[in-house]
Write a protein that holds these residues in place. Structure first.
Motif, PDB file in Angstrom:
ATOM      1  N   HIS A 170       3.247   9.360  -0.622  1.00  0.00           N
ATOM      2  CA  HIS A 170       3.141   8.498  -1.647  1.00  0.00           C
ATOM      3  C   HIS A 170       1.907   7.665  -1.117  1.00  0.00           C
ATOM      4  O   HIS A 170       1.745   7.437   0.109  1.00  0.00           O
ATOM      5  CB  HIS A 170       4.458   7.530  -1.542  1.00  0.00           C
ATOM      6  CG  HIS A 170       5.639   8.104  -2.106  1.00  0.00           C
ATOM      7  ND1 HIS A 170       6.137   7.973  -3.140  1.00  0.00           N
ATOM      8  CD2 HIS A 170       6.306   9.240  -1.415  1.00  0.00           C
ATOM      9  CE1 HIS A 170       7.075   8.422  -3.349  1.00  0.00           C
ATOM     10  NE2 HIS A 170       7.337   9.564  -2.408  1.00  0.00           N
ATOM     11  N   SER A 171       0.972   7.414  -2.033  1.00  0.00           N
ATOM     12  CA  SER A 171      -0.225   6.376  -1.869  1.00  0.00           C
ATOM     13  C   SER A 171      -0.386   5.465  -3.186  1.00  0.00           C
ATOM     14  O   SER A 171      -0.083   6.038  -4.365  1.00  0.00           O
ATOM     15  CB  SER A 171      -1.446   7.301  -1.653  1.00  0.00           C
ATOM     16  OG  SER A 171      -1.567   8.096  -2.739  1.00  0.00           O
ATOM     17  N   ALA A 172      -0.589   4.411  -2.941  1.00  0.00           N
ATOM     18  CA  ALA A 172      -0.904   3.463  -3.952  1.00  0.00           C
ATOM     19  C   ALA A 172      -2.180   2.434  -3.448  1.00  0.00           C
ATOM     20  O   ALA A 172      -2.444   2.320  -2.311  1.00  0.00           O
ATOM     21  CB  ALA A 172       0.321   2.589  -4.278  1.00  0.00           C
ATOM     22  N   VAL A 179      -1.863  -3.249  -9.977  1.00  0.00           N
ATOM     23  CA  VAL A 179      -1.883  -1.908  -9.344  1.00  0.00           C
ATOM     24  C   VAL A 179      -2.549  -1.014  -9.888  1.00  0.00           C
ATOM     25  O   VAL A 179      -2.729  -0.669 -11.140  1.00  0.00           O
ATOM     26  CB  VAL A 179      -0.391  -1.443  -9.736  1.00  0.00           C
ATOM     27  CG1 VAL A 179      -0.016   0.057  -9.049  1.00  0.00           C
ATOM     28  CG2 VAL A 179       0.924  -2.379  -9.239  1.00  0.00           C
ATOM     29  N   TYR A 184      -1.193   5.119  -8.135  1.00  0.00           N
ATOM     30  CA  TYR A 184      -0.059   5.330  -7.607  1.00  0.00           C
ATOM     31  C   TYR A 184      -0.044   6.741  -7.762  1.00  0.00           C
ATOM     32  O   TYR A 184      -0.228   7.541  -8.782  1.00  0.00           O
ATOM     33  CB  TYR A 184       1.208   4.624  -8.059  1.00  0.00           C
ATOM     34  CG  TYR A 184       2.629   5.001  -7.211  1.00  0.00           C
ATOM     35  CD1 TYR A 184       2.340   5.620  -6.214  1.00  0.00           C
ATOM     36  CD2 TYR A 184       3.575   4.837  -7.854  1.00  0.00           C
ATOM     37  CE1 TYR A 184       3.485   5.824  -5.317  1.00  0.00           C
ATOM     38  CE2 TYR A 184       4.995   4.929  -7.273  1.00  0.00           C
ATOM     39  CZ  TYR A 184       4.746   5.657  -5.872  1.00  0.00           C
ATOM     40  OH  TYR A 184       5.965   6.152  -5.233  1.00  0.00           O
ATOM     41  N   TYR A 188       4.125  -6.037  -2.407  1.00  0.00           N
ATOM     42  CA  TYR A 188       4.225  -4.566  -3.030  1.00  0.00           C
ATOM     43  C   TYR A 188       4.594  -3.839  -1.423  1.00  0.00           C
ATOM     44  O   TYR A 188       4.106  -4.132  -0.456  1.00  0.00           O
ATOM     45  CB  TYR A 188       3.004  -4.096  -3.214  1.00  0.00           C
ATOM     46  CG  TYR A 188       2.249  -4.783  -4.558  1.00  0.00           C
ATOM     47  CD1 TYR A 188       2.815  -4.153  -5.794  1.00  0.00           C
ATOM     48  CD2 TYR A 188       1.529  -5.631  -4.606  1.00  0.00           C
ATOM     49  CE1 TYR A 188       2.414  -4.545  -7.008  1.00  0.00           C
ATOM     50  CE2 TYR A 188       1.030  -6.105  -5.790  1.00  0.00           C
ATOM     51  CZ  TYR A 188       1.691  -5.594  -6.943  1.00  0.00           C
ATOM     52  OH  TYR A 188       0.959  -6.173  -8.066  1.00  0.00           O
ATOM     53  N   LEU A 237       5.666   0.250  -0.286  1.00  0.00           N
ATOM     54  CA  LEU A 237       5.722   1.547  -0.486  1.00  0.00           C
ATOM     55  C   LEU A 237       6.665   2.074   0.371  1.00  0.00           C
ATOM     56  O   LEU A 237       6.499   2.073   1.573  1.00  0.00           O
ATOM     57  CB  LEU A 237       4.143   2.049  -0.567  1.00  0.00           C
ATOM     58  CG  LEU A 237       4.148   3.649  -1.297  1.00  0.00           C
ATOM     59  CD1 LEU A 237       4.491   3.632  -2.750  1.00  0.00           C
ATOM     60  CD2 LEU A 237       2.665   4.145  -0.936  1.00  0.00           C
ATOM     61  N   LEU A 284       7.578   2.600  -5.231  1.00  0.00           N
ATOM     62  CA  LEU A 284       6.935   1.275  -5.109  1.00  0.00           C
ATOM     63  C   LEU A 284       7.737   0.222  -5.578  1.00  0.00           C
ATOM     64  O   LEU A 284       8.467   0.440  -6.478  1.00  0.00           O
ATOM     65  CB  LEU A 284       5.563   1.044  -6.095  1.00  0.00           C
ATOM     66  CG  LEU A 284       4.786   0.172  -5.824  1.00  0.00           C
ATOM     67  CD1 LEU A 284       4.144  -0.094  -4.305  1.00  0.00           C
ATOM     68  CD2 LEU A 284       3.616   0.129  -6.819  1.00  0.00           C
TER      69      LEU A 284
END
Length: 306
Positions: free
Chosen positions: A17-19, A28, A31, A129, A131, A136
Motif C-alpha cells: 500500500h502507498s498513499a 489525499v 492511493y 492519516y 496506512l 487508509l
C-alpha cells in the motif's frame, strides 16, 4: 527546481500500500496497492480540480446564497460557487497545513481556522492519516478555541476508481435508507426513502447511466458501527470499500458528470459528511461546537480482492 504546486508531499507506505498526502489542504493526492490505482487523484504539479481528496471544513458541500443565521446574526460567506450562487466546501482547501508528523505509514497535519468574514469563529483542525493492512484510516478533529459556540461540519472528497475506464460498468452498494432530492443548484429539497427509486443501492447494482451528485442518509451500520459504501469491478474480483465511522452520518455520491469531458465518470466521489448540503441553514446534522469542545470524524478506504 520547480516547487510542487501542492506543497510538501508526504508518502505513506505499508506493505504494497502507498498513499501521498499533500500540504495544500491536507488532501489525499494518491492511493495505490501495488500496481492498482485506488484513488483517481492528481499529479504533483497538477492543480487540484473537482475537490479531489480535499478536506471540507467547516462545512461540506453547499450553503445557499452563502448566508446562514447563527446566534442572532445573519452571516454572509463569500460565494465560492458563483454559477450556483453558493458557498461551497468550506474554508481550508486552499491553505497550507502544518506537518507535525510524517513517518513511514502515518502523517499528521494541523491548521488554524481564523475568524473571517462569514465565519467569525476560531478553530484548530487536525488531520491524522494512517496506512495499514486494512487500508487508509483518517481522523479529523476540530477544536473550538473561541469563547462562544461555533457551527461546524466536515466532509472529504476522495474519488474512487473501479478499475474500469468509466464507472458505468462498476457495481455500487450504498447502505442508505434515504436520499435527498436536490434542486438545480445542488441544494436539498426533501429527504425521501430510497425504496422503489433508482437511488436504492442497498443491494449491489451496476451504476449504468445513473447520474449522481446526491446526498444519502439514514445509513445502516455493521457491528463495528461503520457504514460501508462499496465500489466493485464488474468481475467482482476486486473493489474498494469506503467506510464511515464516528461522526459521519451522511454520504454524498458524485459520478463526475459536470467535470471536464476528460474527467467525467471515470471515478465515483464517495464523500463522508457530518451533515447534508445546506446544513448551516437547515440545521440538519449540524454540529454545535461549544467553547473548548472537540469533534472527531473517522472514516477510511479499504481496497479488497477476492
Amino acid at each position: 527546481m520547480q516547487q510542487s504546486r501542492t506543497g510538501r508531499q508526504l508518502t505513506l507506505r505499508h506493505g504494497t500500500h502507498s498513499a501521498v498526502i499533500v500540504e495544500l489542504g491536507a488532501a489525499v493526492r494518491s492511493y495505490a496497492v501495488g500496481e492498482r490505482t485506488v484513488i483517481d487523484g492528481f499529479a504533483e504539479q497538477d492543480r487540484i480540480t473537482g475537490g479531489r481528496g480535499q478536506i471540507l471544513v467547516p462545512w461540506p458541500n453547499r450553503i445557499r446564497d452563502g448566508r446562514y443565521p447563527w446566534d442572532g446574526q445573519d452571516l454572509q460567506l463569500p460565494l465560492t460557487e458563483p454559477a450556483g450562487g453558493n458557498a461551497i466546501h468550506g474554508l481550508l482547501r486552499w491553505v497550507a497545513w502544518r506537518v507535525v508528523e510524517a513517518s513511514g505509514s502515518r502523517a499528521v497535519l494541523e491548521v488554524p481556522l481564523w475568524p473571517q468574514p462569514g465565519y467569525p469563529f476560531h478553530l484548530h483542525v487536525r488531520a491524522e492519516y494512517a496506512l495499514g493492512e486494512s487500508g487508509l484510516e483518517v481522523a479529523v478533529t476540530a477544536r473550538n478555541l473561541d469563547a462562544s459556540a461555533a457551527p461546524y461540519g466536515f466532509g472529504q472528497h476522495p474519488y474512487i476508481t473501479p478499475g474500469t475506464a468509466v464507472v458505468d460498468q462498476a457495481v455500487l452498494t450504498v447502505p442508505a435508507r434515504t436520499w435527498l432530492r436536490t434542486d438545480e443548484r445542488g441544494l436539498p429539497v426533501a429527504a425521501e426513502p430510497v425504496a422503489g427509486t433508482e437511488y436504492d443501492l442497498r443491494t449491489p447494482r451496476a451504476v449504468g447511466a445513473l447520474r449522481l451528485d446526491t446526498p444519502f442518509g439514514d445509513l445502516d451500520r455493521d457491528a463495528d458501527g461503520r457504514a460501508v459504501v462499496r465500489l466493485a469491478h464488474p468481475s467482482g474480483a476486486f473493489g474498494t470499500d469506503v467506510w464511515l465511522g464516528e461522526g459521519a452520518d451522511y454520504v454524498q455520491l458524485y459520478t463526475g458528470d459536470t467535470l471536464p469531458p476528460e474527467e467525467r465518470r471515470r471515478a465515483v466521489a464517495i464523500e463522508p459528511m457530518t451533515c447534508p448540503p445546506d446544513g448551516f441553514r437547515s440545521g440538519t446534522g449540524l454540529v454545535t461546537l461549544g467553547p473548548g469542545e472537540r469533534h472527531t470524524v473517522r472514516w477510511g478506504i479499504t481496497p479488497w480482492e477476492e
